[in-house]
Write a protein that holds these residues in place. Structure first.
Motif, PDB file in Angstrom:
ATOM      1  N   THR A 131       0.771  -1.133   0.122  1.00 45.82           N
ATOM      2  CA  THR A 131      -0.018   0.069  -0.036  1.00 45.82           C
ATOM      3  C   THR A 131       0.913   1.464   0.095  1.00 45.82           C
ATOM      4  OG1 THR A 131      -1.546  -1.129   1.315  1.00 45.82           O
ATOM      5  CG2 THR A 131      -1.732   1.228   1.245  1.00 45.82           C
ATOM      6  N   LEU A 132       1.821   1.140   0.750  1.00 47.03           N
ATOM      7  CA  LEU A 132       2.655   2.248   1.043  1.00 47.03           C
ATOM      8  C   LEU A 132       3.725   2.637  -0.505  1.00 47.03           C
ATOM      9  CD1 LEU A 132       4.535   4.422   2.514  1.00 47.03           C
ATOM     10  CD2 LEU A 132       5.781   2.861   2.910  1.00 47.03           C
ATOM     11  N   MET A 133       4.104   1.443  -0.889  1.00 47.51           N
ATOM     12  CA  MET A 133       4.672   1.734  -2.264  1.00 47.51           C
ATOM     13  C   MET A 133       3.642   2.145  -3.382  1.00 47.51           C
ATOM     14  SD  MET A 133       7.894   1.322  -1.686  1.00 47.51           S
ATOM     15  CE  MET A 133       8.510   0.824  -0.437  1.00 47.51           C
ATOM     16  N   PHE A 134       2.660   1.527  -3.305  1.00 46.42           N
ATOM     17  CA  PHE A 134       1.571   2.115  -4.369  1.00 46.42           C
ATOM     18  C   PHE A 134       1.249   3.623  -4.159  1.00 46.42           C
ATOM     19  CE2 PHE A 134      -2.834   2.567  -6.018  1.00 46.42           C
ATOM     20  CZ  PHE A 134      -2.577   2.287  -7.136  1.00 46.42           C
ATOM     21  N   ALA A 135       1.269   4.216  -3.065  1.00 44.32           N
ATOM     22  CA  ALA A 135       0.705   5.437  -2.700  1.00 44.32           C
ATOM     23  C   ALA A 135       2.248   6.273  -3.016  1.00 44.32           C
ATOM     24  CB  ALA A 135       0.627   5.661  -1.290  1.00 44.32           C
ATOM     25  N   PHE A 136       3.237   5.994  -3.036  1.00 46.15           N
ATOM     26  CA  PHE A 136       4.385   6.726  -3.402  1.00 46.15           C
ATOM     27  C   PHE A 136       4.382   6.570  -4.630  1.00 46.15           C
ATOM     28  CE2 PHE A 136       6.576   6.339   0.721  1.00 46.15           C
ATOM     29  CZ  PHE A 136       6.718   7.415   1.184  1.00 46.15           C
ATOM     30  N   GLY A 137       4.274   5.608  -5.630  1.00 44.85           N
ATOM     31  CA  GLY A 137       4.068   5.577  -7.045  1.00 44.85           C
ATOM     32  C   GLY A 137       3.201   6.582  -7.662  1.00 44.85           C
ATOM     33  N   SER A 138       1.987   6.484  -6.976  1.00 42.91           N
ATOM     34  CA  SER A 138       1.039   7.533  -7.453  1.00 42.91           C
ATOM     35  C   SER A 138       1.336   9.047  -7.142  1.00 42.91           C
ATOM     36  CB  SER A 138      -0.455   7.070  -7.047  1.00 42.91           C
ATOM     37  OG  SER A 138      -0.533   7.302  -5.832  1.00 42.91           O
ATOM     38  N   LEU A 139       1.850   9.244  -6.180  1.00 46.06           N
ATOM     39  CA  LEU A 139       2.454  10.568  -5.666  1.00 46.06           C
ATOM     40  C   LEU A 139       3.721  11.146  -6.693  1.00 46.06           C
ATOM     41  CD1 LEU A 139       3.004  10.839  -2.082  1.00 46.06           C
ATOM     42  CD2 LEU A 139       1.633  12.344  -3.377  1.00 46.06           C
TER      43      LEU A 139
END
Length: 130
Positions: A16-24
């Motif tokens: 979830t964290l990596m996905f959030a960074f990817g979208s940021l």
């Protein structure tokens, strides 16, 4: 809960964290959903990680002389840096390739510590003699 459930929660938080960074880092502007994903991911990582630590504290005490060995403390520091990286991303202080390298390096360091669990100088004398 058993160790494997905490481990699953920990990994779900990581994804979830990596996905959030990817979208940021790929979006033109920061989104509310990415910020929510960042917070939820960090919370799940923390919950799962400390759950695993609670299940293993006796084994860690025997192996490392402490329920919180140095490698585990370093993982908490990495977690704090991941939390602060959101500010760097939202304010575009770190962007592009530098942001990707930072996040990947932090993730790799965390994975190295988790898989190898290095003693880093705080092993009890009996274990160092072997």
């Amino acid at each position: 809960m058993n160790y494997e459930i905490y481990r699953l929660i920990h990994f779900i938080g990581l994804f979830t964290l990596m996905f959030a960074f990817g979208s940021l880092f790929t979006g033109e502007k920061s989104t509310k959903a990415a910020a929510i994903g960042h917070g939820i991911g960090l919370l799940l990582i923390l919950f799962g990680g400390f759950g695993m630590q609670a299940k293993m504290k006796d084994a860690y005490t025997v192996a490392y002389g402490s329920a919180f060995p140095t490698w585990l403390i370093l993982k908490v520091v990495i977690w704090v840096v991941f939390g602060g990286a959101m500010v760097l991303a939202k304010r575009r202080i770190v962007k592009g390739a530098a942001a990707w390298v930072l996040i990947i390096a932090l993730g790799a360091a965390s994975a190295y510590l988790a898989f190898n669990k290095p003693a880093l100088g705080n092993q009890p004398a009996a274990a160092q003699a072997e």
